[in-house]
Design an enzyme around this catalytic site. Structure first.
Site, PDB file in Angstrom:
ATOM      1  N   TYR A   1       9.602   0.798 -14.024  1.00  0.00           N
ATOM      2  CA  TYR A   1      10.683   1.747 -14.265  1.00  0.00           C
ATOM      3  C   TYR A   1      10.429   2.564 -15.529  1.00  0.00           C
ATOM      4  O   TYR A   1      10.327   2.022 -16.629  1.00  0.00           O
ATOM      5  CB  TYR A   1      12.051   1.034 -14.350  1.00  0.00           C
ATOM      6  CG  TYR A   1      12.390   0.209 -13.124  1.00  0.00           C
ATOM      7  CD1 TYR A   1      11.773   0.444 -11.895  1.00  0.00           C
ATOM      8  CD2 TYR A   1      13.348  -0.792 -13.177  1.00  0.00           C
ATOM      9  CE1 TYR A   1      12.084  -0.302 -10.764  1.00  0.00           C
ATOM     10  CE2 TYR A   1      13.668  -1.548 -12.048  1.00  0.00           C
ATOM     11  CZ  TYR A   1      13.020  -1.300 -10.845  1.00  0.00           C
ATOM     12  OH  TYR A   1      13.339  -2.045  -9.741  1.00  0.00           O
TER      13      TYR A   1
ATOM     14  N   HIS B   1       6.693  -7.469  -7.657  1.00  0.00           N
ATOM     15  CA  HIS B   1       7.545  -6.352  -7.213  1.00  0.00           C
ATOM     16  C   HIS B   1       7.503  -6.131  -5.697  1.00  0.00           C
ATOM     17  O   HIS B   1       8.509  -5.813  -5.084  1.00  0.00           O
ATOM     18  CB  HIS B   1       7.151  -5.079  -7.968  1.00  0.00           C
ATOM     19  CG  HIS B   1       8.287  -4.133  -8.177  1.00  0.00           C
ATOM     20  ND1 HIS B   1       8.439  -3.385  -9.312  1.00  0.00           N
ATOM     21  CD2 HIS B   1       9.332  -3.790  -7.391  1.00  0.00           C
ATOM     22  CE1 HIS B   1       9.530  -2.632  -9.200  1.00  0.00           C
ATOM     23  NE2 HIS B   1      10.081  -2.851  -8.045  1.00  0.00           N
TER      24      HIS B   1
END
Ligand code: NAP
Length: 286
Positions: free
Chosen positions: A62, A120
């Site tokens: 992010y 992830h």
């Protein structure tokens, strides 16, 4: 409502380790991207902590680490009350890569440990190598638990078949009223094994907040459509919702959604508007 009153109302569920975590957390995707929003993002996360939403979800991906830096500022002086979740990219999932990625995340987060460290999404590095790397980090005290994200049922089966694979603490997947695919076999699998499902994009990145089909239910509860979407996710067995809110008003609304008790009539109406799956579909990802 004072923060202390609201805090005590936060429902929790147990990870396989036995540790209790709140069923509502705070997401951080898109935070750390725009300097002009920085102060609001930090303030929103801090308010969430005040309201007892102590699970914060972030990732090295992010804002290329920028979101982790926003989190660091928000939890400064409050690390012990926070349950910190971060993620390693599949491209960093080798033994050496996981270690390096984790150490970089720890620096950006300005902490000495991550509470729950996730892969992830599934990638090309053999899963067994990533699991070994996670276990080594646990041994060093750099992470307390590990889990996965975007794993479908067959991938979870493969994982728990590996040495130490049964130590998985969560699977974080796309799950909300408009994405009910996981209910076909993934959520039942997780419930059976006591592995919580962490629902990402629980308001479909804001789209459910504008969904007219939620309005009638919302009106009955004097609530917003987004709150109904969240209350529904949090009512599902073994599910943790992690909405992202960069505005304090949204954080307050999301915390208040914990107090909404949907009725059988509400559930039936929501099932008609957003039917549950009748066959297996591949896991969707955002
Ligand atoms: P989301 O939480 O469903 O939606 C976020 C959007 O909804 C933001 O625009 C936010 O606005 C708005 N919002 C939040 N609360 C609201 C409310 N009460 N009323 C109206 N609008 C509201 O989507 P998401 O960010 O994709 O998912 C949540 C978190 O899950 C992410 O931030 C990330 O931590 C995680 N995630 C993980 C993966 C993965 O692959 N593992 C993928 C996607 C997301 P404001 O920001 O303006 O308040």
């Amino acid at each position: 409502m004072s923060p202390s009153i609201n805090r005590s109302s936060i429902r929790t569920l147990k990870l396989p380790s036995g540790e209790a975590v709140p069923v509502l957390g705070q997401g951080t995707w898109k935070m750390g991207e725009d300097r002009r929003r920085h102060a609001d993002e930090v303030a929103a996360l801090k308010l969430g902590l005040d309201l007892g939403i102590t699970l914060i979800d972030t990732a090295e991906m992010y804002a290329s680490g920028g979101a982790e830096q926003v989190v660091a500022e928000a939890i400064d002086g409050r690390r012990d009350e926070t349950f910190l979740v971060s993620k390693v990219l599949p491209s960093n999932a080798s033994r050496a890569g996981v270690k390096r990625a984790c150490e970089n995340s720890l620096k950006r987060l300005a902490t000495d440990r991550i509470d729950l460290y996730l892969l992830h999404w599934p990638g090309s590095v053999p899963l067994t190598e990533t699991v070994e790397a996670f276990e080594a980090l646990k041994g060093e005290g750099k992470i307390r638990h590990w889990g996965v994200s975007n794993f479908d049922t067959d991938e979870m089966e493969e994982l728990v078949g590996l040495t130490a694979g049964g130590n998985v603490q969560t699977n974080q997947v796309l799950y909300n009223l408009s994405r009910r695919g996981p209910e076909f076999d993934l959520s039942p699998w997780c419930v059976k094994r006591g592995v919580p499902l962490m629902a990402y994009s629980p308001v479909e990145q804001g789209a459910l907040a504008r969904n007219a089909r939620l309005e009638a239910v919302a009106t009955r509860h004097n609530a917003t459509a987004a709150q109904i979407a969240l209350a529904w996710v949090m009512a599902q067995e073994g599910v943790i919702a992690i909405p992202k809110a960069g505005r304090q008003g949204h954080v307050r609304q999301n915390a208040a959604a914990l107090d909404i008790e949907l009725t059988p009539e509400d559930f039936a109406e929501l099932d008609r508007a957003f039917p549950p799956p009748t066959r297996k579909r591949g896991l969707e990802m955002i």
